[in-house]
Design an enzyme around this catalytic site. Structure first.
Site, PDB file in Angstrom:
ATOM      1  N   GLY A   1       0.164   6.751  -4.490  1.00  0.00           N
ATOM      2  CA  GLY A   1      -1.027   6.616  -5.329  1.00  0.00           C
ATOM      3  C   GLY A   1      -0.736   6.414  -6.804  1.00  0.00           C
ATOM      4  O   GLY A   1      -1.605   6.656  -7.643  1.00  0.00           O
ATOM      5  N   SER A   2       0.461   5.910  -7.132  1.00  0.00           N
ATOM      6  CA  SER A   2       0.738   5.708  -8.559  1.00  0.00           C
ATOM      7  C   SER A   2      -0.135   4.605  -9.155  1.00  0.00           C
ATOM      8  O   SER A   2      -0.529   4.678 -10.319  1.00  0.00           O
ATOM      9  CB  SER A   2       2.229   5.416  -8.791  1.00  0.00           C
ATOM     10  OG  SER A   2       2.579   4.136  -8.322  1.00  0.00           O
TER      11      SER A   2
ATOM     12  N   MET B   1      -1.644   1.003   3.703  1.00  0.00           N
ATOM     13  CA  MET B   1      -0.660   0.438   4.624  1.00  0.00           C
ATOM     14  C   MET B   1      -1.246   0.156   6.006  1.00  0.00           C
ATOM     15  O   MET B   1      -0.571   0.324   7.032  1.00  0.00           O
ATOM     16  CB  MET B   1       0.541   1.391   4.733  1.00  0.00           C
ATOM     17  CG  MET B   1       1.223   1.670   3.403  1.00  0.00           C
ATOM     18  SD  MET B   1       1.721   0.176   2.516  1.00  0.00           S
ATOM     19  CE  MET B   1       3.080  -0.352   3.558  1.00  0.00           C
ATOM     20  N   ARG B   2      -2.502  -0.273   6.039  1.00  0.00           N
ATOM     21  CA  ARG B   2      -3.137  -0.662   7.299  1.00  0.00           C
ATOM     22  C   ARG B   2      -3.737  -2.049   7.128  1.00  0.00           C
ATOM     23  O   ARG B   2      -4.230  -2.378   6.036  1.00  0.00           O
ATOM     24  CB  ARG B   2      -4.294   0.301   7.665  1.00  0.00           C
ATOM     25  CG  ARG B   2      -3.980   1.767   7.592  1.00  0.00           C
ATOM     26  CD  ARG B   2      -3.067   2.222   8.700  1.00  0.00           C
ATOM     27  NE  ARG B   2      -3.568   1.915  10.014  1.00  0.00           N
ATOM     28  CZ  ARG B   2      -2.829   2.043  11.127  1.00  0.00           C
ATOM     29  NH1 ARG B   2      -1.571   2.456  11.032  1.00  0.00           N
ATOM     30  NH2 ARG B   2      -3.328   1.746  12.297  1.00  0.00           N
TER      31      ARG B   2
ATOM     32  N   VAL C   1      -6.665  -4.604   7.402  1.00  0.00           N
ATOM     33  CA  VAL C   1      -8.114  -4.431   7.394  1.00  0.00           C
ATOM     34  C   VAL C   1      -8.766  -5.600   8.128  1.00  0.00           C
ATOM     35  O   VAL C   1      -8.168  -6.667   8.295  1.00  0.00           O
ATOM     36  CB  VAL C   1      -8.684  -4.290   5.966  1.00  0.00           C
ATOM     37  CG1 VAL C   1      -8.155  -3.025   5.309  1.00  0.00           C
ATOM     38  CG2 VAL C   1      -8.367  -5.515   5.119  1.00  0.00           C
TER      39      VAL C   1
ATOM     40  N   ASN D   1      -6.129  -6.388  -3.653  1.00  0.00           N
ATOM     41  CA  ASN D   1      -4.926  -5.720  -3.143  1.00  0.00           C
ATOM     42  C   ASN D   1      -3.772  -6.030  -4.088  1.00  0.00           C
ATOM     43  O   ASN D   1      -3.765  -7.056  -4.765  1.00  0.00           O
ATOM     44  CB  ASN D   1      -4.580  -6.232  -1.743  1.00  0.00           C
ATOM     45  CG  ASN D   1      -3.368  -5.530  -1.152  1.00  0.00           C
ATOM     46  OD1 ASN D   1      -3.274  -4.303  -1.186  1.00  0.00           O
ATOM     47  ND2 ASN D   1      -2.425  -6.297  -0.626  1.00  0.00           N
TER      48      ASN D   1
ATOM     49  N   HIS E   1       0.478  -6.395  -4.135  1.00  0.00           N
ATOM     50  CA  HIS E   1       1.612  -6.593  -3.228  1.00  0.00           C
ATOM     51  C   HIS E   1       2.875  -6.753  -4.070  1.00  0.00           C
ATOM     52  O   HIS E   1       2.868  -7.480  -5.067  1.00  0.00           O
ATOM     53  CB  HIS E   1       1.379  -7.843  -2.378  1.00  0.00           C
ATOM     54  CG  HIS E   1       2.457  -8.067  -1.360  1.00  0.00           C
ATOM     55  ND1 HIS E   1       2.570  -7.302  -0.220  1.00  0.00           N
ATOM     56  CD2 HIS E   1       3.478  -8.957  -1.324  1.00  0.00           C
ATOM     57  CE1 HIS E   1       3.619  -7.714   0.475  1.00  0.00           C
ATOM     58  NE2 HIS E   1       4.190  -8.708  -0.170  1.00  0.00           N
TER      59      HIS E   1
END
Ligand code: GRF
Length: 213
Positions: free
Chosen positions: A33-34, A111-112, A114, A128, A130
């Protein structure tokens, strides 16, 4: 990026652009969560006109939840292991975000995969980040992929989320050098410094683009 500080992000809960209304963000995180905290700090510093309404996390014990607690941001655990399908998990995510009046979704280390259940509920309003210069090195272990390929420049990308993984329209990228003695850890750390800078800016830029229609 000077236009970002002058064009403050202004979207109402009804998705109607309205001046001086903070963006209502919902953040999704699976781990540290940084990036979530970097966005919260950018808001706190007045660099992003937004409010994080809620954090959704899927792993009990995720450090992101402890950060939310410290930051005074509501956090909701939706453990993917307790849902029968990806669609069912995403339906619960949509319901949670609607409960918290979220109008922009920020995936920050989620990390899923969607599904359209989530994507269609927030059209062109899901971002998102990446850890590669997309379209290179999509998917997991992007930093390791970059090292294995021997590239001399790596980086990170904020993009809109579409059903195909790591394939949506690019909003902002940042590049970093790959040094001869880099490990995945040292390169990841160099990339993360840039992630924390570009994610708040990308949110502001996406909102400004939405305002322009
Ligand atoms: C980041 O490297 C991001 O690019 C990737 O997941 C990582 C999340 O890091 N999608 P953190 O949880 O924000 O520290």
């Amino acid at each position: 990026m000077s236009q970002l500080s002058s064009e403050t992000s202004l979207i109402s809960p009804s998705h109607t652009p309205t001046k001086d209304v903070p963006l209502r963000l919902g953040v999704m995180a699976s781990g540290s969560g940084s990036n979530f905290e970097a966005i919260a700090q950018a808001i706190e510093r007045g660099e992003l006109n937004a409010c994080i309404q809620v954090l959704i996390y899927n792993n009990p014990g995720a450090k992101a939840a402890a950060r939310a607690d410290r930051l005074g941001i509501p956090a909701v655990l939706l453990n993917h292991r307790e849902f029968a399908s990806r669609d069912a998990l995403d339906a619960a995510i949509v319901q949670t975000f609607q409960n918290y009046a979220v109008d922009w979704v920020v995936m920050a280390g989620w990390m899923r995969l969607v599904t359209p259940v989530l994507i269609d509920a927030f059209p062109h309003r899901i971002l998102n980040i990446h850890p590669s210069l997309l379209p290179a090195f999509k998917g997991v272990h992007a930093v390791e992929q970059a090292l294995a390929a021997g590239v001399k420049i790596a980086g990170c990308t904020v993009h809109y989320v579409v059903p195909e993984m790591d394939s949506g329209e690019i909003i902002i990228q940042a590049a970093v050098p790959v040094l001869p003695d880099d490990t995945a850890e040292t390169l990841q750390a160099r990339i993360q410094v840039q992630e924390h800078l570009i994610y708040p800016r990308a949110i502001a830029l996406a909102a400004a683009q939405a305002l322009q229609g």
